[in-house]
Design a protein around this motif. Sequence first.
Motif, short mmCIF file in Angstrom:
data_model
loop_
_atom_site.label_atom_id
_atom_site.label_comp_id
_atom_site.label_asym_id
_atom_site.label_seq_id
_atom_site.Cartn_x
_atom_site.Cartn_y
_atom_site.Cartn_z
N SER A 46 -1.28 -11.12 10.18
CA SER A 46 -1.87 -9.87 10.68
C SER A 46 -1.96 -9.89 12.20
CB SER A 46 -3.27 -9.67 10.10
OG SER A 46 -3.19 -9.46 8.72
N ASP A 150 0.57 -3.70 6.62
CA ASP A 150 -0.11 -4.99 6.43
C ASP A 150 -0.64 -5.10 5.00
OD1 ASP A 150 -1.46 -7.36 6.61
OD2 ASP A 150 -2.57 -6.85 8.43
N GLU A 151 0.11 -5.80 4.15
CA GLU A 151 -0.24 -5.97 2.73
C GLU A 151 -0.71 -4.66 2.10
OE1 GLU A 151 -2.25 -9.46 1.52
OE2 GLU A 151 -1.67 -10.60 3.30
MG MG Z 1 -3.63 -10.62 7.03
#
Ligand code: MG
Length: 238
Positions: A46, A150-151
């Motif tokens: 991240s 992000d995911e």
């Molecule tokens: Mg992360």
Amino acid sequence: MAAPVQLIHVFKSYVDPPVYIVDDFSLSINENEFFCLVGPSGCGKSTVLKLIAGILTPTKGELVRPARVGMVFQSYALLPWLTVQGNIEFAARMQGFDSDKVDAVTQRYLKMVHLEGYAARYPRELSGGQRQRVGIARALAIEEEVLLLDEPFSALDPVIVDELHQNLLEIWKATNKTIIMISHHFEEAVLLADRIGVMCDGALKEIIDVSLPRPRTEEQAPFMLEVKKLRSCLTPAP
Ligand code: MG
Ligand code: ADP
């Protein structure tokens, strides 16, 4: 054509004296590429995405990035007091588009994420999968070349995730975006990506070219082989 995103010996520390969370990270993303970054929790994925987004600045090193990027978060991060349409319009308005363009992009991306019938709903009236569709439409509505995720699907159940994978691939094809997505699912990365970056302890350990033709399915033997290759990258030698 020049790479839209380049990290050249990038380091990032959150503290001084420095402890490098991103440690000598170099990567060049191609135009219109679908790139997935995988790695164990806490390895710095991240942080890399936030550097590319311009939310963070590198402690050392050089970063080439567009002035603005679209971003999709695992937690959706929608504005709860605005409708689906309002959330998408808000992003378009923040780009300084005039009202005709705001309307046009809002309609275009509502349709692209298959939420035309949900424009007047509030986020609390949507399922998790629908909320993330809004998150994607909002990121598209700024009409920038690079889309960061992000995911985005980690909190959703598998049937919904299958639909969203297909939708994301359609969007990628229709818009020619350059996509950089973080995943902690090897199968997801192999299903979607042109290349997969394997990250460990702040460093890019390996880049895997996924040369499987599309459409891909997890049942194909070569698919499982790619997943195995990826898994072995992150398994410490005995
Ligand atoms: Mg992360
Ligand atoms: P990942 O996304 O791979 O799980 P992150 O990039 O979120 O990893 O975090 C990497 C490391 O940096 C973790 O150890 C995390 O605790 C630390 N970290 C993340 N954000 C901050 C911050 N704002 N301040 C200090 N440390 C942070």
